[in-house]
Motif scaffolding. Structure first.
Motif, PDB file in Angstrom:
ATOM      1  N   ALA A 137       0.811  -1.213   0.000  1.00 47.96           N
ATOM      2  CA  ALA A 137       0.000   0.000   0.000  1.00 47.96           C
ATOM      3  C   ALA A 137       0.840   1.256   0.000  1.00 47.96           C
ATOM      4  N   ASP A 145      -1.224   9.051  -3.128  1.00 43.62           N
ATOM      5  CA  ASP A 145      -2.466   9.514  -2.514  1.00 43.62           C
ATOM      6  C   ASP A 145      -3.515   9.890  -3.550  1.00 43.62           C
ATOM      7  N   ASP A 161      -4.482  -2.113   4.515  1.00 47.85           N
ATOM      8  CA  ASP A 161      -4.074  -0.744   4.840  1.00 47.85           C
ATOM      9  C   ASP A 161      -4.283   0.212   3.665  1.00 47.85           C
ATOM     10  N   LEU A 162      -4.384  -0.306   2.450  1.00 50.20           N
ATOM     11  CA  LEU A 162      -4.713   0.559   1.321  1.00 50.20           C
ATOM     12  C   LEU A 162      -6.175   0.994   1.408  1.00 50.20           C
ATOM     13  N   ARG A 201      -6.608   3.708   3.897  1.00 47.72           N
ATOM     14  CA  ARG A 201      -6.162   5.029   3.445  1.00 47.72           C
ATOM     15  C   ARG A 201      -7.125   5.676   2.482  1.00 47.72           C
ATOM     16  N   GLY A 202      -7.845   4.878   1.718  1.00 45.82           N
ATOM     17  CA  GLY A 202      -8.575   5.402   0.579  1.00 45.82           C
ATOM     18  C   GLY A 202     -10.064   5.569   0.811  1.00 45.82           C
ATOM     19  N   ARG A 245      -6.965  11.529  -1.494  1.00 42.12           N
ATOM     20  CA  ARG A 245      -6.893  10.168  -0.962  1.00 42.12           C
ATOM     21  C   ARG A 245      -7.018   9.182  -2.117  1.00 42.12           C
TER      22      ARG A 245
END
Length: 325
Positions: A222, A227, A247-248, A251-252, A300
């Motif tokens: 990730a 971003d 974890d990707l 974040r998104g 993001r």
């Protein structure tokens, strides 16, 4: 009684371009089609694999209903045969008479990337930085099958597209096999061993990352994803398989065709929730993005996870029929 049209793969491709398919899907959502009301997909195990039955009435207010019967045979790859095969029946909604029989794999190959691009089109056209919205897209595609090719073709043909995918990196586990297999290599792209030299750089630089594999474990780190990147995962419809790390998704902004369907079938989503990286309430329905009800944060990653839904086949099959007529 009029005999139904029989449309093979070539006829399906000739009748409906990728851009037409994207436009049809977006128009259906804007007109009020609700994916949450779609009829559920039915999976039937058989000794060689699985039969998938995908019926749709399009919410009950369309001129047609339809059903796709797809067969998934994992052992076919060793035989040099397609892993997925099938046919689509398009029926008149009032009489249930068969109007057309379409090559199911050609329809799937057309509609799957069209769904992805329909969901991310606004992001591609607007971009996080308006000064660079006309720059060519840098695309990293993980995979060598029809969906890897189809996503590149659809990105290139997207309605209103101002960002052609001029820089394509195709990441695969075995470059030699791709080089020796007719049709596996994406035209104009460079082939890189996944995880080998140049692989991380291609992922870091990508505006769009497409994962179109049968992998059951995450394919990438990730931390390599920018971003502002768009990440599309289409490889599985099983709750126990994923292409993307949790974890990707944490974040998104995570866009799905329908949250209910994703929670049943999308392993990338199901497993990220199990890992505590994502909440079901975080999922954004594709319809809300297309209609503008939700505008994802451009700073993001935009993560789109699709599993394929029956309404999509119906909408694109109708677009194919319109193209024939």
């Amino acid at each position: 009684m009029t005999a139904p049209l029989v449309l093979d793969a070539a006829a399906v491709a000739a009748a409906c371009s990728p851009a037409d398919a994207v436009a049809a899907l977006r128009a259906a959502l804007v007109a009020g089609l609700d994916p949450a009301a779609d009829l559920p997909r039915q999976g039937v195990p058989v000794p060689a694999g699985e039969l998938l039955l995908m019926p749709s009435d399009g919410g009950g207010d369309r001129a047609h209903v339809g059903i796709k019967v797809a067969a998934v045979a994992p052992g076919n790859a060793a035989r040099g045969l397609p892993r997925v095969q099938g046919s689509y029946l398009l029926l008149d909604a009032a009489t249930l008479g068969v109007v057309a029989v379409l090559d199911g794999i050609a329809l799937t190959t057309l509609r799957t990337p069209a769904v992805s691009v329909a969901a991310v089109l606004d992001r591609l056209l607007e971009g996080a930085d308006p000064l660079h919205v006309t720059d060519p897209l840098r695309v990293a595609v993980i995979g060598a099958g029809p969906q890897a090719h189809g996503h590149v073709a659809t990105l290139a043909d997207a309605p209103g597209g101002r960002r052609p995918p001029a820089h394509v990196s195709q990441l695969v586990r075995d470059p030699d096999r791709v080089a020796g297999t007719e049709g596996a290599r994406i035209a104009g792209g460079r082939v890189i061993r996944l995880g080998g030299p140049g692989s991380d750089d291609a992922l870091r630089a990508a505006d769009v990352i497409v994962c179109a594999t049968s992998a059951r474990e995450p394919l990438l780190d990730a931390a390599l994803v920018a971003d502002t990147a768009v990440v599309i995962a289409v490889g599985s419809h099983e709750p126990g398989a994923r292409e993307l790390p949790a974890d990707l998704l944490a974040r998104g902004t995570v866009v799905v065709e329908d949250p209910g369907a994703a929670l049943r079938e999308a392993g990338d989503v199901v497993l990220a929730i199990a890992d505590g990286a994502l909440n079901a309430e975080d999922l954004v329905p594709m319809r809300d993005v297309v209609t503008g009800a939700v505008r994802p944060d451009p700073a993001r990653p935009l993560v789109v996870k699709t599993t394929g839904m029956s309404w999509e086949d119906l909408v694109v099959a109708e677009a194919v029929l319109a193209g024939v007529r």
